[in-house]
Design a protein around this motif. Structure first.
Motif, PDB file in Angstrom:
ATOM      1  N   PRO A 166       0.805  -1.217   0.000  1.00 12.68           N
ATOM      2  CA  PRO A 166       0.000   0.000   0.000  1.00 12.68           C
ATOM      3  C   PRO A 166       0.839   1.269   0.000  1.00 12.68           C
ATOM      4  N   SER A 167       2.119   1.173   0.392  1.00 13.23           N
ATOM      5  CA  SER A 167       2.950   2.366   0.510  1.00 13.23           C
ATOM      6  C   SER A 167       4.251   2.225  -0.271  1.00 13.23           C
ATOM      7  N   PRO A 168       4.660   3.286  -0.959  1.00 12.10           N
ATOM      8  CA  PRO A 168       5.966   3.256  -1.626  1.00 12.10           C
ATOM      9  C   PRO A 168       7.125   3.425  -0.637  1.00 12.10           C
ATOM     10  N   LEU A 169       6.821   3.767   0.613  1.00 15.08           N
ATOM     11  CA  LEU A 169       7.878   3.959   1.606  1.00 15.08           C
ATOM     12  C   LEU A 169       8.390   2.653   2.184  1.00 15.08           C
ATOM     13  N   SER A 170       7.473   1.749   2.520  1.00 17.82           N
ATOM     14  CA  SER A 170       7.867   0.494   3.148  1.00 17.82           C
ATOM     15  C   SER A 170       6.751  -0.524   2.998  1.00 17.82           C
ATOM     16  N   PRO A 171       7.091  -1.769   2.712  1.00 19.11           N
ATOM     17  CA  PRO A 171       6.062  -2.814   2.636  1.00 19.11           C
ATOM     18  C   PRO A 171       5.474  -3.127   4.014  1.00 19.11           C
ATOM     19  N   GLU A 172       6.112  -2.634   5.064  1.00 16.26           N
ATOM     20  CA  GLU A 172       5.623  -2.873   6.424  1.00 16.26           C
ATOM     21  C   GLU A 172       4.443  -1.967   6.791  1.00 16.26           C
ATOM     22  N   LEU A 173       4.217  -0.903   6.032  1.00 16.32           N
ATOM     23  CA  LEU A 173       3.113   0.010   6.330  1.00 16.32           C
ATOM     24  C   LEU A 173       1.795  -0.580   5.842  1.00 16.32           C
ATOM     25  N   THR A 174       0.766  -0.506   6.672  1.00 15.60           N
ATOM     26  CA  THR A 174      -0.561  -0.937   6.260  1.00 15.60           C
ATOM     27  C   THR A 174      -1.210   0.176   5.442  1.00 15.60           C
ATOM     28  N   ALA A 175      -2.352  -0.117   4.864  1.00 21.85           N
ATOM     29  CA  ALA A 175      -3.072   0.903   4.086  1.00 21.85           C
ATOM     30  C   ALA A 175      -3.437   2.093   4.976  1.00 21.85           C
ATOM     31  N   GLU A 176      -3.836   1.826   6.216  1.00 23.36           N
ATOM     32  CA  GLU A 176      -4.179   2.917   7.141  1.00 23.36           C
ATOM     33  C   GLU A 176      -2.938   3.702   7.552  1.00 23.36           C
ATOM     34  N   ASP A 177      -1.821   3.003   7.775  1.00 25.50           N
ATOM     35  CA  ASP A 177      -0.562   3.702   8.068  1.00 25.50           C
ATOM     36  C   ASP A 177      -0.229   4.661   6.928  1.00 25.50           C
ATOM     37  N   TRP A 178      -0.327   4.176   5.703  1.00 26.93           N
ATOM     38  CA  TRP A 178       0.012   4.991   4.525  1.00 26.93           C
ATOM     39  C   TRP A 178      -0.949   6.158   4.373  1.00 26.93           C
ATOM     40  N   ARG A 179      -2.221   5.951   4.654  1.00 31.43           N
ATOM     41  CA  ARG A 179      -3.191   7.050   4.568  1.00 31.43           C
ATOM     42  C   ARG A 179      -2.781   8.181   5.515  1.00 31.43           C
ATOM     43  N   ARG A 180      -2.408   7.817   6.741  1.00 31.00           N
ATOM     44  CA  ARG A 180      -1.993   8.815   7.727  1.00 31.00           C
ATOM     45  C   ARG A 180      -0.659   9.445   7.341  1.00 31.00           C
ATOM     46  N   ALA A 181       0.276   8.638   6.872  1.00 27.34           N
ATOM     47  CA  ALA A 181       1.585   9.147   6.470  1.00 27.34           C
ATOM     48  C   ALA A 181       1.457  10.093   5.281  1.00 27.34           C
ATOM     49  N   LYS A 182       0.621   9.733   4.327  1.00 27.26           N
ATOM     50  CA  LYS A 182       0.462  10.559   3.126  1.00 27.26           C
ATOM     51  C   LYS A 182      -0.113  11.930   3.474  1.00 27.26           C
ATOM     52  N   ALA A 183      -1.023  11.973   4.449  1.00 24.58           N
ATOM     53  CA  ALA A 183      -1.577  13.267   4.880  1.00 24.58           C
ATOM     54  C   ALA A 183      -0.460  14.144   5.457  1.00 24.58           C
TER      55      ALA A 183
ATOM     56  N   ASP B 106      11.441   9.748   8.528  1.00 23.99           N
ATOM     57  CA  ASP B 106      11.816   8.857   9.622  1.00 23.99           C
ATOM     58  C   ASP B 106      10.609   8.003   9.932  1.00 23.99           C
ATOM     59  N   LEU B 107      10.763   6.687   9.885  1.00 25.23           N
ATOM     60  CA  LEU B 107       9.677   5.757  10.170  1.00 25.23           C
ATOM     61  C   LEU B 107      10.052   4.907  11.374  1.00 25.23           C
ATOM     62  N   THR B 108       9.100   4.690  12.244  1.00 29.66           N
ATOM     63  CA  THR B 108       9.266   3.753  13.343  1.00 29.66           C
ATOM     64  C   THR B 108       8.191   2.690  13.170  1.00 29.66           C
ATOM     65  N   LEU B 109       8.645   1.475  12.861  1.00 27.07           N
ATOM     66  CA  LEU B 109       7.736   0.373  12.567  1.00 27.07           C
ATOM     67  C   LEU B 109       8.026  -0.785  13.511  1.00 27.07           C
ATOM     68  N   GLN B 110       7.216  -1.824  13.458  1.00 26.33           N
ATOM     69  CA  GLN B 110       7.435  -2.992  14.302  1.00 26.33           C
ATOM     70  C   GLN B 110       8.777  -3.652  14.006  1.00 26.33           C
ATOM     71  N   VAL B 111       9.243  -3.534  12.765  1.00 32.63           N
ATOM     72  CA  VAL B 111      10.515  -4.155  12.376  1.00 32.63           C
ATOM     73  C   VAL B 111      11.712  -3.275  12.712  1.00 32.63           C
ATOM     74  N   GLY B 112      11.483  -2.072  13.215  1.00 34.97           N
ATOM     75  CA  GLY B 112      12.568  -1.165  13.573  1.00 34.97           C
ATOM     76  C   GLY B 112      12.391   0.199  12.927  1.00 34.97           C
ATOM     77  N   SER B 113      13.408   1.019  13.083  1.00 33.40           N
ATOM     78  CA  SER B 113      13.377   2.378  12.531  1.00 33.40           C
ATOM     79  C   SER B 113      14.023   2.407  11.156  1.00 33.40           C
ATOM     80  N   GLN B 114      13.528   3.292  10.332  1.00 35.44           N
ATOM     81  CA  GLN B 114      14.084   3.484   8.995  1.00 35.44           C
ATOM     82  C   GLN B 114      14.206   4.975   8.730  1.00 35.44           C
ATOM     83  N   ALA B 115      15.308   5.385   8.147  1.00 37.79           N
ATOM     84  CA  ALA B 115      15.494   6.753   7.682  1.00 37.79           C
ATOM     85  C   ALA B 115      15.543   6.685   6.159  1.00 37.79           C
ATOM     86  N   LEU B 116      14.719   7.503   5.516  1.00 37.90           N
ATOM     87  CA  LEU B 116      14.610   7.477   4.054  1.00 37.90           C
ATOM     88  C   LEU B 116      14.800   8.876   3.486  1.00 37.90           C
ATOM     89  N   GLN B 117      15.260   8.912   2.247  1.00 34.14           N
ATOM     90  CA  GLN B 117      15.404  10.150   1.491  1.00 34.14           C
ATOM     91  C   GLN B 117      14.636   9.950   0.193  1.00 34.14           C
TER      92      GLN B 117
END
Length: 150
Positions: free
Chosen positions: A51-68, A116-127
């Motif tokens: 659902p998200s181009p940022l991480s496959p760990e994000l759910t559709a709801e996570d991505w909806r909130r992140a995109k906002a 900066d993402l904090t997910l169940q699998v850990g933190s990720q920093a993206l550019q």
């Protein structure tokens, strides 16, 4: 004289029939799955996209909130500060920081960002870079891991 009238009606009837047949041909439909073998249908129906181009760990709801939050952070008329998001249901959270000024590329407004993402699998920093057509929403064009300088 009557034969000429009947012949004219015949031509008109044939022309109407041909026009109806041509127009009806545009509305013919059939299931596309019937053109594929059963194995092909099974193989393609199991493919799903994240659902998200940022991480496959994000759910559709996570991505909806992140995109906002991404839209707020990248707003060319905004104050250039970061925007954060979180989803208490999954525990996922993050923030976006716009980098530099917005610029125009192929008629779209684009802007670089850090995430900066904090997910169940850990933190990720993206550019990454996202662009927005006039009147449209932001789409992420590229994203890659970002290594913080030490």
């Amino acid at each position: 004289m009557c034969e000429g009238i009947h012949a004219g009606r015949g031509v008109a009837l044939v022309a109407t029939f041909v026009a109806a047949l041509a127009a009806g041909g545009c509305s013919i439909s059939f299931p596309l799955g019937s053109l594929l073998g059963d194995d092909d249908v099974t193989a393609t129906s199991s493919v799903t996209s994240a659902p998200s181009p940022l991480s496959p760990e994000l759910t559709a709801e996570d991505w909806r909130r992140a995109k906002a939050a991404l839209e707020v952070a990248l707003d060319p008329f905004g104050n250039g500060s970061s925007a954060s998001w979180d989803n208490p249901e999954t525990g996922a959270k993050g923030a976006f920081l716009p980098l530099g000024q917005p610029y125009v590329k192929d008629g779209d407004v684009c802007r670089a960002f850090l995430a900066d993402l904090t997910l169940q699998v850990g933190s990720q920093a993206l550019q990454g870079t996202a662009c927005r057509p006039s009147g449209g929403g932001w789409s992420i064009l590229e994203v890659k891991p970002w290594r913080k300088s030490v």
